[in-house]
Structures are given as C-alpha cells and as structure tokens.
Design an enzyme around this catalytic site. Structure first.
Site, PDB file in Angstrom:
ATOM      1  N   LYS A 121       0.836  -1.208   0.000  1.00  0.00           N
ATOM      2  CA  LYS A 121       0.000   0.000   0.000  1.00  0.00           C
ATOM      3  C   LYS A 121       0.872   1.260   0.000  1.00  0.00           C
ATOM      4  CE  LYS A 121      -2.561   3.029   2.719  1.00  0.00           C
ATOM      5  NZ  LYS A 121      -2.592   3.510   4.083  1.00  0.00           N
ATOM      6  N   ASP A 139      -6.826   1.631   1.319  1.00  0.00           N
ATOM      7  CA  ASP A 139      -6.787   1.827   2.767  1.00  0.00           C
ATOM      8  C   ASP A 139      -8.123   1.363   3.341  1.00  0.00           C
ATOM      9  OD1 ASP A 139      -8.640   3.783   2.172  1.00  0.00           O
ATOM     10  OD2 ASP A 139      -7.718   5.307   3.452  1.00  0.00           O
TER      11      ASP A 139
END
Length: 222
Positions: A121, A139
């Site tokens: 991420k 997220d």
C-alpha cells in the site's frame, strides 16, 4: 443497471464532489512523501502533518536522516504511534536509499517494497502520488466503501485492489483512490454512518448492507 453503468455513475458523483484531489500528506518530494506515508500507518493524516515539519526540519533527505539516531527519530515521531517500528523503518530505508539507489527513491514497486516498513500500500501511494504511475492503493476507507457499494466482497484488501483495478479505468486510479478516501471520511464513515447522507450507498449500495442499516435504524426507533 449493469455493473459498468453503476461504476460510471459512482465515478460521475465522485468527480462532481471532488473535482480537485489534493494529496492529504504534506511533502516536498518523493522521499518526504515516502516517510510521511510510512508514518500514516494507524495514524491520521492530520497528526502526521503536525509531526513531519519537526522531523523534516532536522532531516528532509536520507543523508541527514541517517545522521540522526533511531532514538532521536523515535522521540520526534512518538505522537504518530508505533514509533519503535517506524523509527527503525525510516532510518534503515534511508540507509538503503543511499547505499542501493544513489540517494534517490526508486521508481518501481519491487525496490520500494524491499524496504523496511514499506508494504504494497505504501509503495502504491508513492508510485501514484510521487511518480504519477497508475496505482490503486487500498486503505480502510476504500476497503469499506468498495464492499458497501457491492464492488468487492470485502474478504481482503488484495481482492479489493484487484476489483478496483478491474472495474475502474486505469487513467482514473490515482484520482479515484483519493476521491473515495475523501468521500468515506465525509459521507460514509465506519462509525456514525447515516444512509440519508451517503448518496452513493443509498442509490448503488449492496442490498444486504442497506437492509442491515435499515433494520438497525428501525430497532433503534422502536
């Protein structure tokens, strides 16, 4: 309505609500963005933006960062949480950038993800926001909303990312991931969710989720 039409309708709403998508983490270059994103794990962007000026006043590049001790970094970033792990990550990735990449943040996923404290991420955010390479960082907001909107099954962030990349046009990924985050914070939060305020979920959401919300509301109003 087909899935394709639904996706386009969601894109249209997000474009109307958020025609401009500023990057929420304050930074000057790829290195300061990388550090800020690492600090944002389990910490709000607002808190990170309060802390990074203090850190970057001492070290806004890898060469100055490795002159500090891990304990000095830890003391500055303590309000962001997880400071023992994050301070080690920042120091060691700075050393790696110097020793393996000539002092420059690498512009590819493989090298970024090889760094301590940098997961997929974080690498995706840096690739998208620092280098403008299409990526779809997932997220908690994106994971939650993609499930609520019936666009992913919610089983894993990896699956949510795959579904997002499959459903949304590649040229929209970088803007969309920020638009969905802003929408999640403003209209579709994890707690205190109000179906009346969330136009996308109300119109295009997963039926089972909407039914759960309506049942809970009816029970509360009894």
């Amino acid at each position: 309505m087909s899935k394709k039409e639904k996706v386009q309708a969601i894109i249209n709403i997000l474009d109307e609500l958020y025609p401009e998508v500023p990057i929420p983490l304050d930074h000057q270059d790829p290195y300061t963005l990388l550090v800020a994103v690492l600090l944002s794990a389990q910490c709000t962007d607002e808190r990170v933006n309060q802390i990074t000026p203090k850190l970057f006043a001492k070290a806004d590049n890898p060469y100055d960062m490795v002159k500090m001790t891990i304990d000095e970094i830890k003391e500055i970033i303590k309000p962001c949480g997880l400071s023992p792990m994050k301070s080690k990550g920042i120091w060691h990735l700075s050393e790696m950038i110097i020793n393996q990449h000539g002092g420059e943040v690498p512009q590819n996923f493989k090298d970024l993800e090889a760094m301590p404290g940098v997961g997929h991420k974080t690498a995706s955010v840096v690739m998208a926001q620092a280098f403008n390479v299409p990526a779809f960082p997932v997220d908690t907001h994106i994971h939650r909303l993609m499930y609520r909107w019936g666009l992913s099954n919610g089983k894993s962030v990896e699956q949510t990312e795959r579904d997002g990349k499959r459903l949304f046009p590649r040229e929209k990924w970088n803007d969309l991931h920020l638009q969905i985050i802003y929408y999640g914070r403003e209209y579709c939060p994890a707690r205190g969710f109000d179906l009346d305020k969330c136009i996308i979920t109300r119109q295009y959401g997963r039926k089972s989720f909407i039914n759960e919300v309506l049942k809970a509301k009816a029970k509360k109003n009894k």
